[in-house]
Design a protein around this motif. Structure first.
Motif, PDB file in Angstrom:
ATOM      1  N   VAL A  54      -4.552  16.815   0.664  1.00 43.89           N
ATOM      2  CA  VAL A  54      -5.321  15.394   0.273  1.00 43.89           C
ATOM      3  C   VAL A  54      -4.290  14.464   0.300  1.00 43.89           C
ATOM      4  N   THR A  55      -4.884  13.206   0.218  1.00 45.24           N
ATOM      5  CA  THR A  55      -4.085  11.942   0.222  1.00 45.24           C
ATOM      6  C   THR A  55      -4.437  11.001  -0.428  1.00 45.24           C
ATOM      7  N   GLY A  56      -3.530  10.372  -1.308  1.00 43.27           N
ATOM      8  CA  GLY A  56      -3.790   9.243  -2.276  1.00 43.27           C
ATOM      9  C   GLY A  56      -3.377   7.908  -2.075  1.00 43.27           C
ATOM     10  N   GLU A  57      -4.294   6.960  -2.041  1.00 39.96           N
ATOM     11  CA  GLU A  57      -3.533   5.570  -1.713  1.00 39.96           C
ATOM     12  C   GLU A  57      -3.892   4.521  -2.890  1.00 39.96           C
ATOM     13  N   TYR A  58      -2.757   3.836  -3.194  1.00 42.13           N
ATOM     14  CA  TYR A  58      -2.996   2.962  -4.160  1.00 42.13           C
ATOM     15  C   TYR A  58      -2.478   1.480  -3.573  1.00 42.13           C
TER      16      TYR A  58
ATOM     17  N   ILE B 121       4.630   4.343  -6.513  1.00 41.03           N
ATOM     18  CA  ILE B 121       4.740   5.810  -6.516  1.00 41.03           C
ATOM     19  C   ILE B 121       3.716   6.503  -7.379  1.00 41.03           C
ATOM     20  N   ASP B 122       3.693   5.878  -8.686  1.00 42.16           N
ATOM     21  CA  ASP B 122       2.948   6.721  -9.546  1.00 42.16           C
ATOM     22  C   ASP B 122       1.459   6.568  -9.548  1.00 42.16           C
TER      23      ASP B 122
ATOM     24  N   VAL C 147       0.741  -1.140  -0.079  1.00 47.76           N
ATOM     25  CA  VAL C 147      -0.004  -0.051   0.024  1.00 47.76           C
ATOM     26  C   VAL C 147       0.958   1.169   0.038  1.00 47.76           C
ATOM     27  N   ALA C 148       0.668   2.241  -1.047  1.00 44.76           N
ATOM     28  CA  ALA C 148       1.437   3.395  -0.922  1.00 44.76           C
ATOM     29  C   ALA C 148       0.384   4.396  -0.820  1.00 44.76           C
ATOM     30  N   ARG C 149       1.025   5.609   0.061  1.00 45.03           N
ATOM     31  CA  ARG C 149       0.025   6.625   0.301  1.00 45.03           C
ATOM     32  C   ARG C 149       0.907   7.874   0.137  1.00 45.03           C
ATOM     33  N   ALA C 150       0.382   8.916  -0.910  1.00 49.09           N
ATOM     34  CA  ALA C 150       1.177  10.118  -0.895  1.00 49.09           C
ATOM     35  C   ALA C 150       0.156  11.165  -0.475  1.00 49.09           C
ATOM     36  N   ALA C 151       0.816  12.162   0.449  1.00 51.99           N
ATOM     37  CA  ALA C 151       0.091  13.566   1.026  1.00 51.99           C
ATOM     38  C   ALA C 151       0.548  14.717   0.218  1.00 51.99           C
TER      39      ALA C 151
ATOM     40  N   ASN D  80      -1.117   9.383  -8.563  1.00 49.74           N
ATOM     41  CA  ASN D  80      -2.416   9.412  -9.474  1.00 49.74           C
ATOM     42  C   ASN D  80      -3.633   9.763  -8.836  1.00 49.74           C
ATOM     43  N   LYS D  81      -4.039   9.177  -7.691  1.00 49.13           N
ATOM     44  CA  LYS D  81      -5.168   9.003  -6.759  1.00 49.13           C
ATOM     45  C   LYS D  81      -4.926  10.488  -6.102  1.00 49.13           C
ATOM     46  N   ALA D  82      -3.890  10.889  -5.665  1.00 49.48           N
ATOM     47  CA  ALA D  82      -3.923  12.074  -4.892  1.00 49.48           C
ATOM     48  C   ALA D  82      -4.170  13.376  -5.756  1.00 49.48           C
ATOM     49  N   LEU D  83      -3.307  13.425  -6.803  1.00 46.12           N
ATOM     50  CA  LEU D  83      -3.577  14.223  -7.919  1.00 46.12           C
ATOM     51  C   LEU D  83      -4.731  14.349  -8.668  1.00 46.12           C
ATOM     52  N   GLY D  84      -5.386  13.276  -8.687  1.00 41.49           N
ATOM     53  CA  GLY D  84      -6.759  13.107  -9.172  1.00 41.49           C
ATOM     54  C   GLY D  84      -7.817  13.832  -8.416  1.00 41.49           C
ATOM     55  N   LYS D  85      -7.401  13.697  -7.034  1.00 44.22           N
ATOM     56  CA  LYS D  85      -8.408  14.535  -6.099  1.00 44.22           C
ATOM     57  C   LYS D  85      -7.850  16.042  -6.235  1.00 44.22           C
ATOM     58  N   VAL D  86      -6.726  16.530  -6.388  1.00 48.29           N
ATOM     59  CA  VAL D  86      -6.370  17.946  -6.621  1.00 48.29           C
ATOM     60  C   VAL D  86      -7.109  18.373  -7.867  1.00 48.29           C
ATOM     61  N   THR D  87      -7.140  17.853  -8.896  1.00 43.97           N
ATOM     62  CA  THR D  87      -7.618  18.134  -9.948  1.00 43.97           C
ATOM     63  C   THR D  87      -9.277  18.395  -9.938  1.00 43.97           C
ATOM     64  N   GLU D  88      -9.868  17.474  -9.179  1.00 47.83           N
ATOM     65  CA  GLU D  88     -11.268  17.650  -8.918  1.00 47.83           C
ATOM     66  C   GLU D  88     -11.622  18.735  -8.182  1.00 47.83           C
ATOM     67  N   GLU D  89     -10.872  18.832  -7.127  1.00 51.16           N
ATOM     68  CA  GLU D  89     -10.879  20.109  -6.346  1.00 51.16           C
ATOM     69  C   GLU D  89     -10.615  21.366  -7.072  1.00 51.16           C
ATOM     70  N   ILE D  90     -10.028  21.584  -7.751  1.00 50.31           N
ATOM     71  CA  ILE D  90      -9.570  22.699  -8.810  1.00 50.31           C
ATOM     72  C   ILE D  90     -10.682  23.063  -9.540  1.00 50.31           C
ATOM     73  N   VAL D  91     -11.094  22.178 -10.235  1.00 47.37           N
ATOM     74  CA  VAL D  91     -12.141  22.088 -11.315  1.00 47.37           C
ATOM     75  C   VAL D  91     -13.460  22.680 -10.426  1.00 47.37           C
ATOM     76  N   GLN D  92     -13.882  22.239  -9.515  1.00 52.08           N
ATOM     77  CA  GLN D  92     -15.146  22.507  -8.624  1.00 52.08           C
ATOM     78  C   GLN D  92     -14.992  24.008  -8.160  1.00 52.08           C
ATOM     79  N   ALA D  93     -13.770  24.162  -7.715  1.00 46.84           N
ATOM     80  CA  ALA D  93     -13.549  25.721  -7.291  1.00 46.84           C
ATOM     81  C   ALA D  93     -13.620  26.606  -8.461  1.00 46.84           C
ATOM     82  N   LEU D  94     -13.070  26.340  -9.632  1.00 44.82           N
ATOM     83  CA  LEU D  94     -12.940  27.312 -10.764  1.00 44.82           C
ATOM     84  C   LEU D  94     -14.448  27.580 -11.024  1.00 44.82           C
ATOM     85  N   ILE D  95     -15.191  26.443 -11.190  1.00 40.24           N
ATOM     86  CA  ILE D  95     -16.800  26.443 -11.679  1.00 40.24           C
ATOM     87  C   ILE D  95     -17.664  27.552 -10.614  1.00 40.24           C
ATOM     88  N   ALA D  96     -17.002  27.373  -9.476  1.00 41.26           N
ATOM     89  CA  ALA D  96     -18.002  28.305  -8.336  1.00 41.26           C
ATOM     90  C   ALA D  96     -17.349  29.829  -8.585  1.00 41.26           C
ATOM     91  N   ILE D  97     -16.505  30.048  -8.935  1.00 45.44           N
ATOM     92  CA  ILE D  97     -15.897  31.342  -9.074  1.00 45.44           C
ATOM     93  C   ILE D  97     -16.722  32.400  -9.868  1.00 45.44           C
TER      94      ILE D  97
END
Length: 229
Positions: free
Chosen positions: A93-97, A118-119, A70-74, A123-140
């Motif tokens: 955010v934290t991603g777990e693979y 590692i990847d 189990v790999a975890r990236a914060a 991927n899991k963590a940065l997928g969450k980052v991307t989702e957060e960014i898209v939702q934030a930009l939509i709301a601006i």
């Protein structure tokens, strides 16, 4: 890990429809390409990997001695608005693979990190980052910059891509001194003064619009316009 994270994040942001204008893996602002118009840059994204770990969670001694790693990236990241300098979003955010492999497949990797782990975690963590960014930009609400002022008319960075209708009223703000976050030493934003109102009269292109000044006498190029919620 940093280089891999930068590549993965760039790919995910572009897949989400966002355009990357500059990248840096160093502890400094990303450098903008010399041929890039600064007026086309709207947001700055910075982040840091705060932790990475790999652990063996289970062992199956019945079939091929399979093990689950189990790999975890914060990560921590901040999305800021270029025009006002204000942070729009700051999160962790934290991603777990998880990956299952046999002892024979692992024998040659005793002293080396598994790039797939590692990847996968990134991927899991940065997928969450991307989702957060898209939702934030939509709301601006819409925000742009005044490019030019002539008598009672202005040219603003908006255009058809802003989805603003002709006749829409926007408030005009002058950007003042920087607001310093004393705990971090970083700029948290800038003082703003509302100085007037404009309304859109015409879209010149996908990026530029014309507007008439409804109120305010000190409006100048560089001031920002915003559609208040």
């Amino acid at each position: 890990i940093t280089n891999s994270a930068t590549q993965i994040l760039s790919s995910k942001l572009e897949d989400a429809g966002l355009r990357i204008t500059g990248l840096s893996t160093k502890k400094q602002d990303a450098q903008t390409p010399a041929n890039e118009n600064l007026d086309n840059i709207e947001f700055h994204l910075s982040g840091v990997i705060t932790g990475y770990s790999e652990v063996e969670e289970s062992i199956d001694t019945v079939v091929f001695q399979q093990r689950t790693s189990v790999a975890r990236a914060a990560l921590e990241f901040t999305l800021s608005d270029i025009v006002s300098g204000k942070p729009i979003l700051t999160k962790s955010v934290t991603g777990e693979y998880r990956k299952t492999s046999s002892d024979s497949a692992r024998s040659g990797m005793k002293d080396h990190r598994d790039s797939a782990l590692i990847d996968g975690a990134l991927n899991k963590a940065l997928g969450k980052v991307t989702e957060e960014i898209v939702q934030a930009l939509i709301a601006i609400p819409f925000q742009g910059k005044i490019i030019d002022v002539t008598n009672q008319s202005v040219i603003i960075k908006a255009g058809t891509r802003s989805n603003l209708e002709v006749g829409t009223e926007l408030d005009v703000f002058h950007i003042g001194e920087a607001i310093l976050d004393l705990s971090s030493g970083k700029i948290a934003g800038y003082l703003e003064n509302k100085i007037g109102t404009i309304h859109i009269t015409k879209h010149r292109s996908s990026n530029l619009s014309e507007a008439d000044i409804v109120s305010g006498s000190s409006i100048k190029a560089g001031d920002i316009v915003r559609q208040e919620p």
